[in-house]
Design a protein around this motif. Structure first.
Motif, PDB file in Angstrom:
ATOM      1  N   PRO A 246      26.561  50.676  33.768  1.00 33.68           N
ATOM      2  CA  PRO A 246      27.250  49.392  33.893  1.00 33.68           C
ATOM      3  C   PRO A 246      28.133  49.344  35.134  1.00 33.68           C
ATOM      4  CG  PRO A 246      28.346  50.750  32.255  1.00 33.68           C
ATOM      5  CD  PRO A 246      27.175  51.551  32.765  1.00 33.68           C
ATOM      6  N   THR A 247      28.207  48.171  35.734  1.00 33.81           N
ATOM      7  CA  THR A 247      29.110  47.925  36.859  1.00 33.81           C
ATOM      8  C   THR A 247      29.861  46.623  36.594  1.00 33.81           C
ATOM      9  OG1 THR A 247      27.626  49.017  38.424  1.00 33.81           O
ATOM     10  CG2 THR A 247      29.300  47.567  39.352  1.00 33.81           C
ATOM     11  N   PHE A 248      31.186  46.692  36.683  1.00 32.84           N
ATOM     12  CA  PHE A 248      32.012  45.494  36.539  1.00 32.84           C
ATOM     13  C   PHE A 248      32.250  44.911  37.929  1.00 32.84           C
ATOM     14  CE2 PHE A 248      36.262  43.609  36.797  1.00 32.84           C
ATOM     15  CZ  PHE A 248      36.155  42.605  35.848  1.00 32.84           C
ATOM     16  N   HIS A 249      32.005  43.608  38.073  1.00 33.38           N
ATOM     17  CA  HIS A 249      32.123  42.971  39.380  1.00 33.38           C
ATOM     18  C   HIS A 249      33.348  42.067  39.510  1.00 33.38           C
ATOM     19  CE1 HIS A 249      28.154  44.326  40.777  1.00 33.38           C
ATOM     20  NE2 HIS A 249      27.758  44.129  39.532  1.00 33.38           N
ATOM     21  N   THR A 250      33.596  41.229  38.518  1.00 30.15           N
ATOM     22  CA  THR A 250      34.740  40.320  38.628  1.00 30.15           C
ATOM     23  C   THR A 250      34.998  39.658  37.288  1.00 30.15           C
ATOM     24  OG1 THR A 250      35.721  38.580  40.017  1.00 30.15           O
ATOM     25  CG2 THR A 250      33.464  38.215  39.264  1.00 30.15           C
ATOM     26  N   TYR A 251      36.142  38.987  37.209  1.00 30.22           N
ATOM     27  CA  TYR A 251      36.572  38.283  35.995  1.00 30.22           C
ATOM     28  C   TYR A 251      37.393  37.094  36.459  1.00 30.22           C
ATOM     29  CZ  TYR A 251      39.068  37.637  31.469  1.00 30.22           C
ATOM     30  OH  TYR A 251      39.600  37.135  30.293  1.00 30.22           O
ATOM     31  N   ALA A 252      37.092  35.911  35.940  1.00 33.97           N
ATOM     32  CA  ALA A 252      37.822  34.713  36.354  1.00 33.97           C
ATOM     33  C   ALA A 252      37.926  33.738  35.195  1.00 33.97           C
ATOM     34  CB  ALA A 252      37.130  34.042  37.542  1.00 33.97           C
ATOM     35  N   GLN A 253      38.901  32.870  35.295  1.00 35.91           N
ATOM     36  CA  GLN A 253      39.177  31.910  34.241  1.00 35.91           C
ATOM     37  C   GLN A 253      38.425  30.602  34.439  1.00 35.91           C
ATOM     38  OE1 GLN A 253      41.115  32.588  36.856  1.00 35.91           O
ATOM     39  NE2 GLN A 253      42.715  31.055  37.224  1.00 35.91           N
ATOM     40  N   SER A 254      38.313  29.862  33.327  1.00 35.40           N
ATOM     41  CA  SER A 254      37.838  28.491  33.361  1.00 35.40           C
ATOM     42  C   SER A 254      38.289  27.816  32.074  1.00 35.40           C
ATOM     43  CB  SER A 254      36.308  28.423  33.492  1.00 35.40           C
ATOM     44  OG  SER A 254      35.873  27.075  33.514  1.00 35.40           O
ATOM     45  N   SER A 255      39.336  27.016  32.167  1.00 33.94           N
ATOM     46  CA  SER A 255      39.846  26.265  31.010  1.00 33.94           C
ATOM     47  C   SER A 255      40.171  27.168  29.827  1.00 33.94           C
ATOM     48  CB  SER A 255      38.834  25.199  30.596  1.00 33.94           C
ATOM     49  OG  SER A 255      38.537  24.341  31.661  1.00 33.94           O
ATOM     50  N   GLY A 256      40.809  28.289  30.115  1.00 35.43           N
ATOM     51  CA  GLY A 256      41.207  29.212  29.062  1.00 35.43           C
ATOM     52  C   GLY A 256      40.157  30.216  28.666  1.00 35.43           C
TER      53      GLY A 256
END
Length: 274
Positions: A246-256
């Motif tokens: 597994p590779t984690f690339h990014t994490y971002a929000q959208s309306s909670g």
């Protein structure tokens, strides 16, 4: 060959049109663009995609059309996603093989072969980035609300068996968010508690603690409101096995909601490229 690449992908409405992507979601687009390059180099025979926005009631559906062509206006947000054309080849043979495997496992799996069926935005949006040239066959899967996480995990296992026994190369996309207790205002992050749960699940997956991730999923899905009840994640855990890095690339929000981009590559494939 086998499932060469698994992808946990985002489909937030505001990234549908590249020119409208807000700054805090730009990294989602960048990372999916990077993955698209990898997919192009890989030259897979087909992409299998399960979408949290194709929510069937009682049956697991597989879109077995030989070609997918339509115009999408999202009924949830027609002001953001409207008149979006798509035209992708299908893989009827593969789709029918998945249906047959599901039936043999005594799961309620049904083929959809209807040219009037229109894809949802959980399918269209990630494909616009991951397969931008629309030149790879796609088989689309529903999540099934009458199916619990255990049944969905089993369905993922059966899909994985079919794909891993093939002599072809496949990419499996799991389109959906993590925490998904939505609020107005797309700039809002999930709550601190929801982010902590997202992080714990990601950590389990990153450390290849598949059993703990699966054990955590039911309560995590309820508390954090994981999209689709976490069914796309159950299918992911069922289809992928220990041989994937597994590779984690990014994490971002959208309306909670919390939207992670992760990839899963075969260990032996990675070793072969060194």
């Amino acid at each position: 060959m086998t499932i060469e690449l698994g992808i946990l992908a985002a489909h937030v409405p505001s990234i549908c049109h590249r020119e409208n992507v807000p700054q805090f979601q730009q990294d989602i687009v960048t990372k999916m663009d990077d993955i698209a390059v990898k997919i192009t180099e890989m030259k897979p025979d087909a992409v299998i995609l399960v979408s949290c926005h194709w929510q069937s009631t009682f049956h697991h559906y597989v879109d077995v059309l030989p070609g997918h062509k339509g115009i999408l206006t999202a009924f949830e947000c027609p002001d953001i996603i409207s008149d979006v054309e798509y035209d992708y080849p299908g893989d009827q043979e593969l789709g029918n093989a998945l249906v047959l495997a599901g039936k043999h496992a005594q799961l309620p799996v049904i083929a959809v072969n209807d040219p009037t069926y229109v894809w949802d935005y959980g399918t269209v949006v990630p494909l616009r980035y991951l397969v931008p040239n629309a030149d790879i066959p796609v088989v689309n899967l529903s999540i099934t609300m009458a199916a619990g996480l255990e049944e969905t995990y089993k369905w993922g296992e059966e899909i994985g068996k079919v794909l891993n026994q093939s002599d072809k190369k496949y990419v499996f996309v799991f389109s959906g968010a993590l925490a998904h207790n939505l609020v107005r205002g797309r700039h809002h992050m999930p709550t601190v508690s929801e982010q902590a749960l997202d992080k714990q699940f990601i950590d389990y997956v990153m450390n290849k603690n598949w059993e703990l991730a699966n054990e955590m999923l039911p309560q995590y899905a309820k508390v954090a409101g994981v999209e689709g009840g976490g069914r796309h994640l159950a299918m992911m855990l069922g289809a992928l096995e220990d041989q994937y890095k597994p590779t984690f690339h990014t994490y971002a929000q959208s309306s909670g909601s919390g939207n992670a981009i992760m990839t899963f590559e075969l260990e032996n494939h990675l070793q072969g490229t060194k």
